[in-house]
Design a protein around this motif. Sequence first.
Motif, mmCIF file in Angstrom:
data_model
loop_
_atom_site.group_PDB
_atom_site.id
_atom_site.type_symbol
_atom_site.label_atom_id
_atom_site.label_comp_id
_atom_site.label_asym_id
_atom_site.label_seq_id
_atom_site.Cartn_x
_atom_site.Cartn_y
_atom_site.Cartn_z
ATOM 1 N N ALA A 28 0.849 -1.186 0.000
ATOM 2 C CA ALA A 28 0.000 0.000 0.000
ATOM 3 C C ALA A 28 0.883 1.232 0.000
ATOM 4 O O ALA A 28 1.465 1.578 1.006
ATOM 5 N N GLY A 29 1.006 1.898 -1.104
ATOM 6 C CA GLY A 29 1.763 3.127 -1.166
ATOM 7 C C GLY A 29 3.253 2.911 -1.085
ATOM 8 O O GLY A 29 3.777 1.975 -1.654
ATOM 9 N N CYS A 30 3.922 3.787 -0.347
ATOM 10 C CA CYS A 30 5.370 3.716 -0.253
ATOM 11 C C CYS A 30 5.809 4.075 1.159
ATOM 12 O O CYS A 30 5.000 4.304 2.036
ATOM 13 N N TYR A 31 7.089 4.191 1.362
ATOM 14 C CA TYR A 31 7.707 4.397 2.655
ATOM 15 C C TYR A 31 7.358 5.750 3.268
ATOM 16 O O TYR A 31 7.332 6.767 2.599
ATOM 17 N N THR A 63 3.962 2.450 2.909
ATOM 18 C CA THR A 63 4.869 1.429 3.435
ATOM 19 C C THR A 63 6.015 1.148 2.481
ATOM 20 O O THR A 63 5.960 1.458 1.297
ATOM 21 N N LEU A 64 7.020 0.541 3.037
ATOM 22 C CA LEU A 64 8.108 -0.058 2.281
ATOM 23 C C LEU A 64 7.825 -1.550 2.323
ATOM 24 O O LEU A 64 7.441 -2.077 3.368
ATOM 25 N N THR A 65 7.979 -2.240 1.212
ATOM 26 C CA THR A 65 7.632 -3.661 1.140
ATOM 27 C C THR A 65 8.808 -4.477 0.617
ATOM 28 O O THR A 65 9.476 -4.068 -0.321
ATOM 29 N N TRP A 132 7.632 -18.474 1.044
ATOM 30 C CA TRP A 132 7.608 -17.293 0.197
ATOM 31 C C TRP A 132 6.798 -16.238 0.935
ATOM 32 O O TRP A 132 5.729 -16.527 1.482
ATOM 33 N N PHE A 133 7.300 -14.985 0.960
ATOM 34 C CA PHE A 133 6.694 -13.940 1.775
ATOM 35 C C PHE A 133 6.650 -12.603 1.054
ATOM 36 O O PHE A 133 7.405 -12.347 0.117
ATOM 37 N N THR A 134 5.776 -11.738 1.556
ATOM 38 C CA THR A 134 5.755 -10.306 1.284
ATOM 39 C C THR A 134 5.511 -9.647 2.633
ATOM 40 O O THR A 134 4.558 -10.014 3.335
ATOM 41 N N ILE A 135 6.381 -8.715 3.012
ATOM 42 C CA ILE A 135 6.277 -8.064 4.314
ATOM 43 C C ILE A 135 6.389 -6.555 4.121
ATOM 44 O O ILE A 135 7.245 -6.082 3.360
ATOM 45 N N SER A 136 5.514 -5.807 4.803
ATOM 46 C CA SER A 136 5.503 -4.349 4.701
ATOM 47 C C SER A 136 5.654 -3.698 6.066
ATOM 48 O O SER A 136 5.235 -4.259 7.078
ATOM 49 N N SER A 137 6.227 -2.510 6.051
ATOM 50 C CA SER A 137 6.355 -1.697 7.252
ATOM 51 C C SER A 137 6.497 -0.236 6.841
ATOM 52 O O SER A 137 7.044 0.064 5.785
ATOM 53 N N ALA A 138 6.037 0.652 7.686
ATOM 54 C CA ALA A 138 6.254 2.080 7.475
ATOM 55 C C ALA A 138 7.622 2.503 8.010
ATOM 56 O O ALA A 138 8.028 3.644 7.850
ATOM 57 N N ASN A 139 8.335 1.574 8.612
ATOM 58 C CA ASN A 139 9.622 1.852 9.236
ATOM 59 C C ASN A 139 10.745 1.223 8.400
ATOM 60 O O ASN A 139 10.900 0.002 8.379
#
Length: 179
Positions: A28-31, A63-65, A132-139
Amino acid sequence: MTSSPPARLGNRITPLLLATLGTGAVVAGCYADVGALSRTAGPPAGSPFLSEVAGQIGLPERTLTASGTHTAKGYTTRAARTSDAAGMKADCDNINVNKKLSADFRSDVFGPGMKGFFYKCEKIAPDTNKYWFTISSANRAQIRKLCAPSTQYPIVYDAQHGTYWLDEPFTCTNRVGPA
Protein backbone atom coordinates in the motif's frame (compact mmCIF):
# COMPACT_ATOMS: atom_id res chain seq x y z
CA MET A 1 5.41 -20.49 9.72
CA THR A 2 2.19 -20.69 11.63
CA SER A 3 -0.36 -18.22 12.84
CA SER A 4 -0.54 -19.42 16.43
CA PRO A 5 2.12 -17.60 18.44
CA PRO A 6 1.71 -13.84 18.68
CA ALA A 7 5.48 -13.45 19.09
CA ARG A 8 6.14 -15.22 15.80
CA LEU A 9 3.48 -13.90 13.47
CA GLY A 10 1.45 -11.51 15.57
CA ASN A 11 -2.28 -11.07 15.29
CA ARG A 12 -3.95 -12.89 12.46
CA ILE A 13 -6.91 -12.77 10.11
CA THR A 14 -8.98 -15.89 9.44
CA PRO A 15 -6.89 -17.99 7.00
CA LEU A 16 -9.82 -18.70 4.65
CA LEU A 17 -10.21 -14.97 4.16
CA LEU A 18 -6.60 -14.81 2.98
CA ALA A 19 -6.82 -17.51 0.35
CA THR A 20 -8.16 -14.96 -2.11
CA LEU A 21 -5.43 -12.38 -1.50
CA GLY A 22 -2.49 -12.05 -3.88
CA THR A 23 0.92 -10.90 -2.76
CA GLY A 24 0.04 -7.34 -3.80
CA ALA A 25 -2.61 -7.21 -1.09
CA VAL A 26 -0.11 -6.09 1.52
CA VAL A 27 1.47 -3.43 -0.64
CA ALA A 28 0.00 0.00 0.00
CA GLY A 29 1.76 3.13 -1.17
CA CYS A 30 5.37 3.72 -0.25
CA TYR A 31 7.71 4.40 2.65
CA ALA A 32 6.88 6.97 5.32
CA ASP A 33 9.30 8.60 7.77
CA VAL A 34 11.51 6.19 9.74
CA GLY A 35 9.63 4.89 12.75
CA ALA A 36 6.43 6.72 11.86
CA LEU A 37 3.31 4.78 11.11
CA SER A 38 0.86 6.65 8.93
CA ARG A 39 -2.91 6.35 8.97
CA THR A 40 -4.59 3.16 7.83
CA ALA A 41 -4.80 2.64 4.07
CA GLY A 42 -7.82 3.93 2.22
CA PRO A 43 -9.85 1.45 0.26
CA PRO A 44 -8.12 -0.09 -2.74
CA ALA A 45 -9.92 0.98 -5.91
CA GLY A 46 -13.12 -1.02 -6.17
CA SER A 47 -12.29 -3.51 -3.40
CA PRO A 48 -14.31 -3.28 -0.18
CA PHE A 49 -12.84 -6.68 0.76
CA LEU A 50 -9.21 -5.48 0.65
CA SER A 51 -10.21 -2.25 2.35
CA GLU A 52 -11.66 -4.25 5.25
CA VAL A 53 -8.54 -6.44 5.51
CA ALA A 54 -6.26 -3.36 5.46
CA GLY A 55 -8.34 -1.73 8.18
CA GLN A 56 -8.47 -4.83 10.36
CA ILE A 57 -4.69 -5.30 10.39
CA GLY A 58 -3.90 -1.58 10.64
CA LEU A 59 -2.01 -1.48 7.35
CA PRO A 60 -0.31 1.92 7.10
CA GLU A 61 -1.19 4.03 4.08
CA ARG A 62 2.48 4.37 3.11
CA THR A 63 4.87 1.43 3.43
CA LEU A 64 8.11 -0.06 2.28
CA THR A 65 7.63 -3.66 1.14
CA ALA A 66 10.07 -6.56 0.78
CA SER A 67 9.40 -9.98 -0.72
CA GLY A 68 11.40 -13.14 -1.23
CA THR A 69 12.02 -16.45 0.50
CA HIS A 70 12.92 -17.60 3.98
CA THR A 71 13.67 -20.90 5.69
CA ALA A 72 12.74 -22.19 9.12
CA LYS A 73 13.50 -25.35 11.05
CA GLY A 74 10.92 -27.04 13.25
CA TYR A 75 11.83 -28.91 16.44
CA THR A 76 10.10 -31.01 19.09
CA THR A 77 11.63 -29.06 22.03
CA ARG A 78 13.14 -25.67 22.80
CA ALA A 79 16.57 -27.36 22.89
CA ALA A 80 16.25 -27.72 19.08
CA ARG A 81 17.85 -31.16 18.81
CA THR A 82 15.11 -33.27 17.17
CA SER A 83 13.24 -32.17 14.04
CA ASP A 84 9.46 -32.13 14.20
CA ALA A 85 8.52 -33.59 10.80
CA ALA A 86 4.79 -33.72 11.56
CA GLY A 87 4.62 -30.11 12.77
CA MET A 88 6.65 -28.91 9.80
CA LYS A 89 4.40 -30.75 7.35
CA ALA A 90 1.25 -29.42 9.02
CA ASP A 91 2.58 -25.86 8.85
CA CYS A 92 3.47 -26.16 5.14
CA ASP A 93 0.07 -27.68 4.37
CA ASN A 94 -1.65 -24.86 6.27
CA ILE A 95 0.30 -22.13 4.44
CA ASN A 96 -0.32 -23.69 1.03
CA VAL A 97 -4.06 -24.12 1.63
CA ASN A 98 -4.95 -21.07 3.72
CA LYS A 99 -2.09 -18.55 3.34
CA LYS A 100 -1.07 -16.51 6.41
CA LEU A 101 -1.42 -12.83 7.18
CA SER A 102 0.29 -11.39 10.23
CA ALA A 103 -0.75 -8.03 11.61
CA ASP A 104 2.38 -7.75 13.80
CA PHE A 105 5.07 -10.05 12.40
CA ARG A 106 7.89 -11.08 14.79
CA SER A 107 7.46 -8.08 17.07
CA ASP A 108 9.93 -9.80 19.42
CA VAL A 109 12.63 -9.15 16.80
CA PHE A 110 11.45 -6.04 14.92
CA GLY A 111 9.14 -4.22 17.32
CA PRO A 112 5.56 -3.36 16.38
CA GLY A 113 4.25 -2.58 12.91
CA MET A 114 5.48 -5.27 10.50
CA LYS A 115 2.71 -6.75 8.33
CA GLY A 116 3.53 -10.17 6.87
CA PHE A 117 1.92 -12.34 4.19
CA PHE A 118 3.11 -15.92 3.64
CA TYR A 119 1.67 -17.64 0.60
CA LYS A 120 3.75 -20.72 -0.29
CA CYS A 121 5.73 -23.38 1.56
CA GLU A 122 7.96 -26.29 0.50
CA LYS A 123 9.87 -28.87 2.50
CA ILE A 124 13.44 -28.52 1.19
CA ALA A 125 15.25 -30.78 3.69
CA PRO A 126 14.17 -33.22 6.42
CA ASP A 127 14.49 -30.40 8.99
CA THR A 128 13.78 -27.29 6.87
CA ASN A 129 10.76 -25.59 5.27
CA LYS A 130 11.09 -22.81 2.70
CA TYR A 131 8.49 -20.01 2.70
CA TRP A 132 7.61 -17.29 0.20
CA PHE A 133 6.69 -13.94 1.77
CA THR A 134 5.76 -10.31 1.28
CA ILE A 135 6.28 -8.06 4.31
CA SER A 136 5.50 -4.35 4.70
CA SER A 137 6.36 -1.70 7.25
CA ALA A 138 6.25 2.08 7.48
CA ASN A 139 9.62 1.85 9.24
CA ARG A 140 12.61 1.58 6.88
CA ALA A 141 14.85 0.24 9.66
CA GLN A 142 12.53 -2.74 10.15
CA ILE A 143 12.74 -3.69 6.46
CA ARG A 144 16.54 -3.27 6.51
CA LYS A 145 16.75 -5.57 9.54
CA LEU A 146 14.38 -8.10 7.92
CA CYS A 147 16.59 -8.27 4.82
CA ALA A 148 19.91 -8.33 6.70
CA PRO A 149 21.49 -11.80 6.63
CA SER A 150 22.94 -11.19 10.10
CA THR A 151 19.55 -10.80 11.84
CA GLN A 152 19.11 -13.40 14.59
CA TYR A 153 15.73 -14.92 15.46
CA PRO A 154 15.10 -16.50 18.86
CA ILE A 155 13.32 -19.86 18.88
CA VAL A 156 9.54 -19.57 19.31
CA TYR A 157 6.79 -22.04 20.13
CA ASP A 158 3.81 -22.70 17.83
CA ALA A 159 0.97 -24.13 19.92
CA GLN A 160 -1.14 -24.91 16.84
CA HIS A 161 1.35 -27.51 15.60
CA GLY A 162 3.20 -28.17 18.88
CA THR A 163 6.45 -27.14 17.19
CA TYR A 164 9.39 -24.97 18.21
CA TRP A 165 10.58 -22.85 15.26
CA LEU A 166 13.98 -21.43 14.52
CA ASP A 167 13.63 -18.87 11.75
CA GLU A 168 16.65 -18.41 9.52
CA PRO A 169 17.52 -15.14 7.72
CA PHE A 170 15.13 -13.76 5.12
CA THR A 171 16.32 -13.44 1.52
CA CYS A 172 14.72 -10.31 0.08
CA THR A 173 14.62 -10.50 -3.70
CA ASN A 174 12.44 -7.45 -4.24
CA ARG A 175 11.91 -4.21 -2.35
CA VAL A 176 9.32 -1.56 -3.21
CA GLY A 177 9.43 2.05 -1.97
CA PRO A 178 9.93 4.78 -1.39
CA ALA A 179 8.15 6.15 -4.43
